[in-house]
Structure formats: structure tokens, C-alpha cells
Design a protein around this motif. Structure first.
Motif, PDB file in Angstrom:
ATOM      1  N   SER A 150       0.983  -1.030   0.412  1.00 43.79           N
ATOM      2  CA  SER A 150       0.202  -0.099   0.125  1.00 43.79           C
ATOM      3  C   SER A 150       0.873   1.590  -0.006  1.00 43.79           C
ATOM      4  O   SER A 150       0.632   2.231  -0.972  1.00 43.79           O
ATOM      5  N   LEU A 151       1.761   1.439   0.799  1.00 42.71           N
ATOM      6  CA  LEU A 151       2.893   2.611   0.667  1.00 42.71           C
ATOM      7  C   LEU A 151       3.580   2.423  -0.383  1.00 42.71           C
ATOM      8  O   LEU A 151       3.633   3.827  -1.165  1.00 42.71           O
ATOM      9  N   ARG A 152       3.755   1.442  -1.089  1.00 42.27           N
ATOM     10  CA  ARG A 152       5.066   1.078  -2.337  1.00 42.27           C
ATOM     11  C   ARG A 152       3.107   2.743  -3.558  1.00 42.27           C
ATOM     12  O   ARG A 152       3.880   2.619  -4.389  1.00 42.27           O
ATOM     13  N   GLN A 153       2.453   1.922  -3.406  1.00 38.28           N
ATOM     14  CA  GLN A 153       1.405   2.568  -3.867  1.00 38.28           C
ATOM     15  C   GLN A 153       1.085   3.758  -4.205  1.00 38.28           C
ATOM     16  O   GLN A 153       0.597   4.497  -4.971  1.00 38.28           O
ATOM     17  N   VAL A 154       0.586   4.175  -2.779  1.00 37.18           N
ATOM     18  CA  VAL A 154       0.963   5.228  -2.543  1.00 37.18           C
ATOM     19  C   VAL A 154       1.950   6.572  -2.693  1.00 37.18           C
ATOM     20  O   VAL A 154       1.480   7.303  -3.783  1.00 37.18           O
ATOM     21  N   THR A 155       3.457   5.716  -2.967  1.00 40.04           N
ATOM     22  CA  THR A 155       4.663   7.032  -3.754  1.00 40.04           C
ATOM     23  C   THR A 155       4.431   7.030  -4.491  1.00 40.04           C
ATOM     24  O   THR A 155       4.098   8.412  -5.528  1.00 40.04           O
ATOM     25  N   ALA A 156       3.754   5.839  -5.663  1.00 40.65           N
ATOM     26  CA  ALA A 156       3.585   5.872  -7.071  1.00 40.65           C
ATOM     27  C   ALA A 156       2.989   6.635  -7.338  1.00 40.65           C
ATOM     28  O   ALA A 156       2.769   7.224  -8.238  1.00 40.65           O
ATOM     29  N   ASP A 157       1.846   7.126  -6.777  1.00 41.76           N
ATOM     30  CA  ASP A 157      -0.033   7.328  -7.154  1.00 41.76           C
ATOM     31  C   ASP A 157       0.755   9.708  -6.749  1.00 41.76           C
ATOM     32  O   ASP A 157       0.648   9.959  -8.107  1.00 41.76           O
ATOM     33  N   ILE A 158       1.480   9.570  -5.775  1.00 40.13           N
ATOM     34  CA  ILE A 158       2.437  10.833  -5.480  1.00 40.13           C
ATOM     35  C   ILE A 158       3.023  11.135  -6.548  1.00 40.13           C
ATOM     36  O   ILE A 158       3.140  11.984  -6.827  1.00 40.13           O
TER      37      ILE A 158
END
Length: 97
Positions: free
Chosen positions: A26-34
């Protein structure tokens, strides 16, 4: 009894490891979205700057065109007079000839 306790602890460890992996994903996905939103923002900024530059260029071109048309008005008047005279002479020649 110790083997069942070891299996229970191993199952708890596996469960916690799965939870940690899920949180990391989830953290990786949020980072990619940002990151993608930041790139979109810079793209929008550069697009806005390009349109601003285009609008400025169009304004300058229209100003130059209006200045040149005002300066060229006597030329248009002279050309129109010459063409009108030639047309008049041609029509008179046709009527008399």
C-alpha cells in the motif's frame, strides 16, 4: 505441547508478515501515485507556460499586422485606383469597339 505452541507462533508470525507485506504494498502504491501526480502537475505547468507563450506571440503578431495594414493603406488605395482605371478603360474600349 511445545510443538503446537511453536506452530501457533509461526502462524502468528506468518500472519504479521503478510500484514506487513500488505502495508508495504500500500505504501509503494501511495508513493507511486504521489510521483505520478507530481509529474502530471509539472506537465500541466509546462502546458500552461506554452499556451501563455503562444497567446503572447499571437498578440504580438496581431499588433504587427494591424500596424502594417495601417501603414499599407495608401498602397491598397493606389492599387485599387489602378485596377479600377484599367477596368474602366477596358469597359470603354469594349463599348466603343
Amino acid at each position: 505441547m511445545s510443538s503446537s505452541l511453536a506452530y501457533d507462533r509461526e502462524a502468528q508470525n506468518d500472519s504479521r508478515l503478510d500484514d506487513l507485506a500488505s502495508k508495504l504494498s500500500s505504501l509503494r502504491q501511495v508513493t507511486a501515485d504521489i510521483h505520478s501526480q507530481a509529474q502530471d502537475s509539472s506537465f500541466l505547468q509546462s502546458t500552461s507556460e506554452a499556451f501563455s507563450s503562444l497567446a503572447s506571440s499571437i498578440k504580438q503578431s496581431s499588433t504587427r499586422l494591424s500596424r502594417s495594414s495601417v501603414a499599407a493603406y495608401p498602397v491598397y488605395k493606389t492599387v485599387g485606383f489602378i485596377l479600377g482605371s484599367v477596368l474602366f478603360i477596358y469597359l470603354v474600349w469594349k463599348l466603343l469597339g
